[in-house]
Design a protein around this motif. Structure first.
Motif, PDB file in Angstrom:
ATOM      1  N   VAL A   1       0.840  -1.200   0.000  1.00 30.73           N
ATOM      2  CA  VAL A   1       0.000   0.000   0.000  1.00 30.73           C
ATOM      3  C   VAL A   1       0.873   1.248   0.000  1.00 30.73           C
ATOM      4  CG1 VAL A   1      -1.648   1.348   1.356  1.00 30.73           C
ATOM      5  CG2 VAL A   1      -2.003  -1.108   1.042  1.00 30.73           C
ATOM      6  N   GLU A   2       1.963   1.213   0.769  1.00 31.94           N
ATOM      7  CA  GLU A   2       2.874   2.361   0.782  1.00 31.94           C
ATOM      8  C   GLU A   2       3.436   2.627  -0.612  1.00 31.94           C
ATOM      9  OE1 GLU A   2       5.968   2.327   3.660  1.00 31.94           O
ATOM     10  OE2 GLU A   2       4.634   1.795   5.324  1.00 31.94           O
ATOM     11  N   LEU A   3       3.816   1.559  -1.322  1.00 28.56           N
ATOM     12  CA  LEU A   3       4.358   1.730  -2.670  1.00 28.56           C
ATOM     13  C   LEU A   3       3.290   2.270  -3.620  1.00 28.56           C
ATOM     14  CD1 LEU A   3       6.579   1.450  -4.763  1.00 28.56           C
ATOM     15  CD2 LEU A   3       5.898  -0.947  -5.076  1.00 28.56           C
ATOM     16  N   ILE A   4       2.074   1.779  -3.508  1.00 21.28           N
ATOM     17  CA  ILE A   4       0.989   2.272  -4.365  1.00 21.28           C
ATOM     18  C   ILE A   4       0.749   3.753  -4.105  1.00 21.28           C
ATOM     19  CG2 ILE A   4      -1.474   2.073  -4.886  1.00 21.28           C
ATOM     20  CD1 ILE A   4      -1.204  -0.936  -4.239  1.00 21.28           C
ATOM     21  N   ARG A   5       0.766   4.170  -2.835  1.00 18.22           N
ATOM     22  CA  ARG A   5       0.601   5.587  -2.499  1.00 18.22           C
ATOM     23  C   ARG A   5       1.727   6.412  -3.134  1.00 18.22           C
ATOM     24  NH1 ARG A   5      -3.236   6.572   1.330  1.00 18.22           N
ATOM     25  NH2 ARG A   5      -3.751   4.868   2.777  1.00 18.22           N
ATOM     26  N   HIS A   6       2.936   5.892  -3.037  1.00 17.16           N
ATOM     27  CA  HIS A   6       4.098   6.600  -3.579  1.00 17.16           C
ATOM     28  C   HIS A   6       3.948   6.775  -5.095  1.00 17.16           C
ATOM     29  CE1 HIS A   6       8.237   7.796  -4.323  1.00 17.16           C
ATOM     30  NE2 HIS A   6       8.302   6.845  -5.248  1.00 17.16           N
ATOM     31  N   VAL A   7       3.578   5.691  -5.788  1.00 15.77           N
ATOM     32  CA  VAL A   7       3.404   5.758  -7.246  1.00 15.77           C
ATOM     33  C   VAL A   7       2.291   6.726  -7.601  1.00 15.77           C
ATOM     34  CG1 VAL A   7       2.763   4.439  -9.300  1.00 15.77           C
ATOM     35  CG2 VAL A   7       4.341   3.449  -7.629  1.00 15.77           C
ATOM     36  N   MET A   8       1.198   6.680  -6.845  1.00 17.32           N
ATOM     37  CA  MET A   8       0.063   7.570  -7.114  1.00 17.32           C
ATOM     38  C   MET A   8       0.465   9.027  -6.958  1.00 17.32           C
ATOM     39  SD  MET A   8      -3.760   7.434  -5.413  1.00 17.32           S
ATOM     40  CE  MET A   8      -3.219   7.955  -3.784  1.00 17.32           C
ATOM     41  N   ASP A   9       1.240   9.318  -5.928  1.00 15.24           N
ATOM     42  CA  ASP A   9       1.630  10.700  -5.652  1.00 15.24           C
ATOM     43  C   ASP A   9       2.724  11.204  -6.593  1.00 15.24           C
ATOM     44  OD1 ASP A   9      -0.196  10.750  -3.625  1.00 15.24           O
ATOM     45  OD2 ASP A   9       1.252  10.272  -2.039  1.00 15.24           O
ATOM     46  N   GLU A  10       3.663  10.322  -6.908  1.00 18.00           N
ATOM     47  CA  GLU A  10       4.833  10.732  -7.686  1.00 18.00           C
ATOM     48  C   GLU A  10       4.637  10.648  -9.198  1.00 18.00           C
ATOM     49  OE1 GLU A  10       7.557  12.094  -6.387  1.00 18.00           O
ATOM     50  OE2 GLU A  10       6.572  11.974  -4.426  1.00 18.00           O
ATOM     51  N   ALA A  11       3.943   9.594  -9.647  1.00 16.67           N
ATOM     52  CA  ALA A  11       3.841   9.360 -11.084  1.00 16.67           C
ATOM     53  C   ALA A  11       2.542   9.860 -11.697  1.00 16.67           C
ATOM     54  CB  ALA A  11       3.997   7.856 -11.369  1.00 16.67           C
ATOM     55  N   PHE A  12       1.490   9.944 -10.871  1.00 18.38           N
ATOM     56  CA  PHE A  12       0.199  10.321 -11.431  1.00 18.38           C
ATOM     57  C   PHE A  12      -0.427  11.508 -10.691  1.00 18.38           C
ATOM     58  CE2 PHE A  12       0.767   5.757 -12.225  1.00 18.38           C
ATOM     59  CZ  PHE A  12       0.757   5.762 -13.605  1.00 18.38           C
TER      60      PHE A  12
END
Length: 288
Positions: A277-288
């Motif tokens: 979940v932490e990685l998904i949050r990171h991708v959501m915030d950084e990449a999208f």
């Protein structure tokens, strides 16, 4: 765990397993069964392989041939009747391929669903916009009408309802990191999709792990697969493999053992649910 559901697909498969067992115990071939029961050989073969909904009279004749007690015969004829019912996902002139209708019928009664997806977010977790974006680029649907696409979205949404229902299956999903980074439908669509994954994980409707790029080579480099378990012991687990124009079901114990072992390897290699979940949050915030 009992789902309380009655899938005609599962009933047909259960009946097929019983019929194969009866013939093996009698040590006869299809031709001998056909002659002794007056049920055509092709029909016996189809019943044993669950490729069509059997007629009750054919099952009755086979039960008489095998000399089954009345109670046992009635149980099998009930399975035949139930296998001829239409599931909610089966509609005349539907654009959904028959091979995928079979999968939905099995999924409908599964008590445990284990999924590994290599490229995309798995269907049960997709948002409508994400799914529609996939439909737009599907080369097999270039002429599909909006009505046909709406029908597919309707079926996908109906399947997802089970995740929050009283008889929800235990769903464990492992996504390759590719699936959470590949932009499908544009930045906003992808951001909503990742948010949807987080929402499903937080109340634990779904156990979700991400297999990070840092894991390197792994046991499932050949591609995606599903394992379905059922609440009734008589319904053996299956491995489901999907390809471009169809699917494959593996039911032999050796295949189940191999894919179960692969899945356990992926569970051990992937990030924990919380770190995922932490990685998904990171991708959501950084990449999208």
């Amino acid at each position: 765990m009992t789902t309380g559901r009655t899938s005609p697909t599962v009933r047909r498969r259960r009946l097929a397993a019983v019929m194969r067992k009866l013939r093996a115990e009698r040590q006869v071939n299809l031709d001998e069964v056909a002659r002794g029961s007056s049920v055509p050989r092709t029909t016996v073969h189809r019943i044993e392989h669950a490729t069509h909904a059997p007629k009750v009279n054919d099952v009755r004749a086979l039960c008489a041939y095998y000399g089954l007690a009345e109670e046992h015969a009635e149980e099998l004829m009930t399975l035949a009747r139930e296998s001829r019912l239409r599931g909610w996902w089966q509609k005349p002139h539907s654009s959904i391929p028959s091979w995928f209708e079979t999968y939905i019928g099995l999924e409908e009664e599964a008590s445990d669903i284990l999924v590994y997806e290599h490229e995309l977010v798995t269907g049960l977790l997709q948002t409508e916009d994400y799914f529609r974006a996939l439909l737009r680029v599907d080369p097999l649907l270039p002429e599909a009408s909006e009505r046909e696409k709406d029908r597919r979205v309707e079926v996908r949404t109906k399947r997802q309802e089970r995740l929050t229902g009283p008889d929800a299956p235990r769903l464990w999903v492992i996504l390759n990191e590719t699936a959470i980074r590949r932009p499908v439908g544009g930045r906003q669509v992808m951001k909503e999709q990742l948010r949807r994954l987080i929402e499903l994980c937080e109340p634990r409707h779904v156990t979700l792990q991400v297999l990070p790029f840092s894991a390197g080579a792994h046991a499932a480099v050949d591609g995606s697969f599903h394992i379905l378990n059922f609440p009734v012991r008589r319904d053996p687990s299956i491995v489901y493999l999907q390809f471009r124009r169809g699917s494959l079901y593996l039911e032999e114990p050796a295949d189940l053992d191999e894919y179960t072992g692969i899945y356990e390897h992926l569970r051990a290699t992937a990030l924990s649910p919380d770190l995922s979940v932490e990685l998904i949050r990171h991708v959501m915030d950084e990449a999208f």
